[in-house]
Design a protein around this motif. Structure first.
Motif, PDB file in Angstrom:
ATOM      1  N   UNK A  60       1.518  -6.903   5.360  1.00 36.27           N
ATOM      2  CA  UNK A  60       1.504  -7.879   4.261  1.00 36.27           C
ATOM      3  C   UNK A  60       1.811  -7.195   2.939  1.00 36.27           C
ATOM      4  N   UNK A  61       1.237  -6.021   2.722  1.00 35.37           N
ATOM      5  CA  UNK A  61       1.483  -5.268   1.492  1.00 35.37           C
ATOM      6  C   UNK A  61       2.977  -5.054   1.267  1.00 35.37           C
ATOM      7  N   UNK A  62       3.672  -4.579   2.291  1.00 35.49           N
ATOM      8  CA  UNK A  62       5.074  -4.218   2.107  1.00 35.49           C
ATOM      9  C   UNK A  62       6.024  -5.411   2.247  1.00 35.49           C
ATOM     10  N   UNK A  63       5.487  -6.591   2.495  1.00 29.28           N
ATOM     11  CA  UNK A  63       6.295  -7.804   2.341  1.00 29.28           C
ATOM     12  C   UNK A  63       6.596  -8.063   0.868  1.00 29.28           C
ATOM     13  N   UNK A  64       5.814  -7.449   0.002  1.00 35.77           N
ATOM     14  CA  UNK A  64       6.003  -7.606  -1.453  1.00 35.77           C
ATOM     15  C   UNK A  64       6.742  -6.398  -2.024  1.00 35.77           C
ATOM     16  N   UNK A  65       7.700  -5.877  -1.276  1.00 35.53           N
ATOM     17  CA  UNK A  65       8.371  -4.630  -1.653  1.00 35.53           C
ATOM     18  C   UNK A  65       9.056  -4.717  -3.010  1.00 35.53           C
ATOM     19  N   UNK A  66       9.674  -5.837  -3.309  1.00 35.02           N
ATOM     20  CA  UNK A  66      10.355  -5.962  -4.602  1.00 35.02           C
ATOM     21  C   UNK A  66       9.376  -5.801  -5.756  1.00 35.02           C
ATOM     22  N   UNK A  67       8.189  -6.381  -5.611  1.00 32.64           N
ATOM     23  CA  UNK A  67       7.181  -6.251  -6.662  1.00 32.64           C
ATOM     24  C   UNK A  67       6.640  -4.828  -6.716  1.00 32.64           C
ATOM     25  N   UNK A  68       6.394  -4.247  -5.563  1.00 33.60           N
ATOM     26  CA  UNK A  68       5.881  -2.871  -5.510  1.00 33.60           C
ATOM     27  C   UNK A  68       6.811  -1.923  -6.259  1.00 33.60           C
ATOM     28  N   UNK A  69       8.099  -2.120  -6.118  1.00 37.01           N
ATOM     29  CA  UNK A  69       9.089  -1.208  -6.690  1.00 37.01           C
ATOM     30  C   UNK A  69       9.287  -1.369  -8.188  1.00 37.01           C
ATOM     31  N   UNK A  70       8.631  -2.319  -8.803  1.00 45.03           N
ATOM     32  CA  UNK A  70       8.774  -2.494 -10.247  1.00 45.03           C
ATOM     33  C   UNK A  70       8.024  -1.389 -11.004  1.00 45.03           C
ATOM     34  N   UNK A  71       8.192  -1.341 -12.309  1.00 43.93           N
ATOM     35  CA  UNK A  71       7.607  -0.272 -13.122  1.00 43.93           C
ATOM     36  C   UNK A  71       6.128  -0.508 -13.372  1.00 43.93           C
ATOM     37  N   UNK A  72       5.395   0.593 -13.535  1.00 44.49           N
ATOM     38  CA  UNK A  72       3.985   0.525 -13.904  1.00 44.49           C
ATOM     39  C   UNK A  72       3.058   0.912 -12.778  1.00 44.49           C
ATOM     40  N   UNK A  73       1.837   1.273 -13.150  1.00 42.19           N
ATOM     41  CA  UNK A  73       0.805   1.524 -12.147  1.00 42.19           C
ATOM     42  C   UNK A  73       0.580   0.258 -11.334  1.00 42.19           C
ATOM     43  N   UNK A  74       0.178   0.446 -10.085  1.00 43.45           N
ATOM     44  CA  UNK A  74      -0.007  -0.696  -9.193  1.00 43.45           C
ATOM     45  C   UNK A  74      -1.423  -0.723  -8.639  1.00 43.45           C
ATOM     46  N   UNK A  75      -2.131  -1.813  -8.899  1.00 42.94           N
ATOM     47  CA  UNK A  75      -3.413  -2.056  -8.253  1.00 42.94           C
ATOM     48  C   UNK A  75      -3.167  -2.938  -7.037  1.00 42.94           C
ATOM     49  N   UNK A  76      -3.740  -2.535  -5.912  1.00 42.47           N
ATOM     50  CA  UNK A  76      -3.695  -3.323  -4.687  1.00 42.47           C
ATOM     51  C   UNK A  76      -5.113  -3.809  -4.437  1.00 42.47           C
ATOM     52  N   UNK A  77      -5.282  -5.127  -4.305  1.00 42.47           N
ATOM     53  CA  UNK A  77      -6.618  -5.707  -4.174  1.00 42.47           C
ATOM     54  C   UNK A  77      -6.686  -6.619  -2.961  1.00 42.47           C
ATOM     55  N   UNK A  78      -7.731  -6.468  -2.186  1.00 44.12           N
ATOM     56  CA  UNK A  78      -7.968  -7.403  -1.096  1.00 44.12           C
ATOM     57  C   UNK A  78      -8.301  -8.774  -1.682  1.00 44.12           C
ATOM     58  N   UNK A  79      -7.915  -9.827  -0.975  1.00 40.72           N
ATOM     59  CA  UNK A  79      -8.140 -11.167  -1.483  1.00 40.72           C
ATOM     60  C   UNK A  79      -9.535 -11.705  -1.266  1.00 40.72           C
ATOM     61  N   UNK A  80     -10.365 -10.978  -0.485  1.00 41.64           N
ATOM     62  CA  UNK A  80     -11.698 -11.494  -0.161  1.00 41.64           C
ATOM     63  C   UNK A  80     -12.813 -10.724  -0.858  1.00 41.64           C
ATOM     64  N   UNK A  81     -12.500 -10.087  -1.981  1.00 37.33           N
ATOM     65  CA  UNK A  81     -13.522  -9.377  -2.744  1.00 37.33           C
ATOM     66  C   UNK A  81     -13.572  -9.938  -4.170  1.00 37.33           C
ATOM     67  N   UNK A  82     -14.730  -9.720  -4.815  1.00 36.08           N
ATOM     68  CA  UNK A  82     -14.894  -9.977  -6.245  1.00 36.08           C
ATOM     69  C   UNK A  82     -15.612  -8.769  -6.824  1.00 36.08           C
ATOM     70  N   UNK A  83     -15.444  -8.525  -8.132  1.00 35.24           N
ATOM     71  CA  UNK A  83     -16.016  -7.321  -8.716  1.00 35.24           C
ATOM     72  C   UNK A  83     -16.262  -7.521 -10.200  1.00 35.24           C
ATOM     73  N   UNK A  84     -17.205  -6.746 -10.707  1.00 42.45           N
ATOM     74  CA  UNK A  84     -17.551  -6.802 -12.121  1.00 42.45           C
ATOM     75  C   UNK A  84     -16.500  -6.099 -12.975  1.00 42.45           C
ATOM     76  N   UNK A  85     -16.505  -6.428 -14.255  1.00 42.44           N
ATOM     77  CA  UNK A  85     -15.563  -5.815 -15.192  1.00 42.44           C
ATOM     78  C   UNK A  85     -15.675  -4.294 -15.195  1.00 42.44           C
ATOM     79  N   UNK A  86     -16.899  -3.773 -15.184  1.00 46.43           N
ATOM     80  CA  UNK A  86     -17.066  -2.325 -15.274  1.00 46.43           C
ATOM     81  C   UNK A  86     -16.518  -1.609 -14.045  1.00 46.43           C
ATOM     82  N   UNK A  87     -16.511  -2.274 -12.898  1.00 44.43           N
ATOM     83  CA  UNK A  87     -15.916  -1.667 -11.705  1.00 44.43           C
ATOM     84  C   UNK A  87     -14.408  -1.520 -11.881  1.00 44.43           C
ATOM     85  N   UNK A  88     -13.777  -2.567 -12.384  1.00 40.75           N
ATOM     86  CA  UNK A  88     -12.343  -2.500 -12.644  1.00 40.75           C
ATOM     87  C   UNK A  88     -12.044  -1.423 -13.681  1.00 40.75           C
TER      88      UNK A  88
END
Length: 258
Positions: free
Chosen positions: A82-110
């Motif tokens: 699933x991750x590499x189905x988004x290859x065009x987006x992955x290849x764009x500029x900038x740091x990349x965060x990969x996040x599972x869709x079934x988690x939530x987290x506090x601001x300080x964790x991010x």
């Protein structure tokens, strides 16, 4: 610039009947869907370049209005595919965060993850047993190995532990890849043996932890971004019911500020 790719293709079978008619990431926690909670957190930190990799009930995710990539084989593949189905987006500029869709987290964790500038940063919960003890009678049943060296880099993850000695924390499903390593990441994936086995799984069904371990074994530096609680994984109806019950009792804030 930091971008985010949320992996949200799974059917969420352990959350049925809630996922009979919606994807896992759209299941509500205290009235707000998991993915909307993530997106709100990201936006509070100025991250607006958000892309979602979809599969099951992609039509519902598309209504959120964010760019998407579709894994048409979502029911026959695992998260790395699933991750590499988004290859065009992955290849764009900038740091990349990969996040599972079934988690939530506090601001300080991010914020802890964003502060890491290594090749890879993995959000690791050192106090994972607090949360696992609520979810499971025996936390060891669902935990995975996580070993770090003296410099705080992860050397092993994702294996079945025999005891607690090899669990120095738990990987939480939040990853940051340095912009300078994106091309190398893609190349590494493309050169993996399509006929190989990865922790007993074929190429299409390898776990994300297996892919991360392969990177580490190849010499990548995966820094542990250490947190102490401040996040939730919603994997089953029991999880959801436990969290909502804790919220009513005023006990959820130790783990997640909903």
């Amino acid at each position: 610039m930091t971008r985010v790719l949320i992996l949200a293709a799974g059917e969420g079978t352990r959350l049925r009947p809630l996922t009979n008619d919606k994807p896992k990431c759209m299941v509500p926690l205290l009235g707000t869907s998991l993915i909307e909670r993530q997106i709100s957190c990201l936006k509070r930190h100025g991250i607006k370049d958000i892309h979602i990799a979809t599969g099951y009930r992609a039509d519902q995710i598309e209504t959120l209005g964010y760019p998407t990539s579709y894994n048409k084989r979502y029911n026959k593949t695992n998260m790395v595919s699933t991750l590499f189905c988004a290859l065009d987006f992955i290849n764009q500029e900038g740091d990349l965060i990969i996040a599972y869709g079934d988690i939530v987290y506090n601001d300080e964790n991010l914020e802890t993850l964003l502060a890491c500038d290594d090749d890879i940063a993995l959000m690791i919960d050192k106090k994972w047993r607090d949360l696992w003890s609520l979810r499971l009678e025996n936390p060891l049943d669902d935990a995975e190995t996580l070993v770090m060296n003296e410099q705080g880099f992860v050397t092993e993850l994702g294996k079945k532990p025999e005891n607690y000695d090899r669990i120095q924390g738990q990987y939480t499903g939040l990853i940051k890849i340095s912009a300078s390593k994106i091309k190398e990441l893609v190349k590494f994936y493309q050169q993996l043996d399509r006929n190989g086995l990865f922790d007993g799984k074929d190429f299409d069904n390898m776990y994300m932890t297996s892919f991360l371990q392969a990177l580490i074994d190849a010499g990548w530096q995966a820094k542990a971004a250490i947190v102490n609680n401040g996040w939730l994984e919603i994997d089953s109806v029991d999880d959801l019911e436990e969290y909502e019950s804790m919220a009513k009792q005023g006990k959820l804030e130790q783990f997640y500020q909903a």
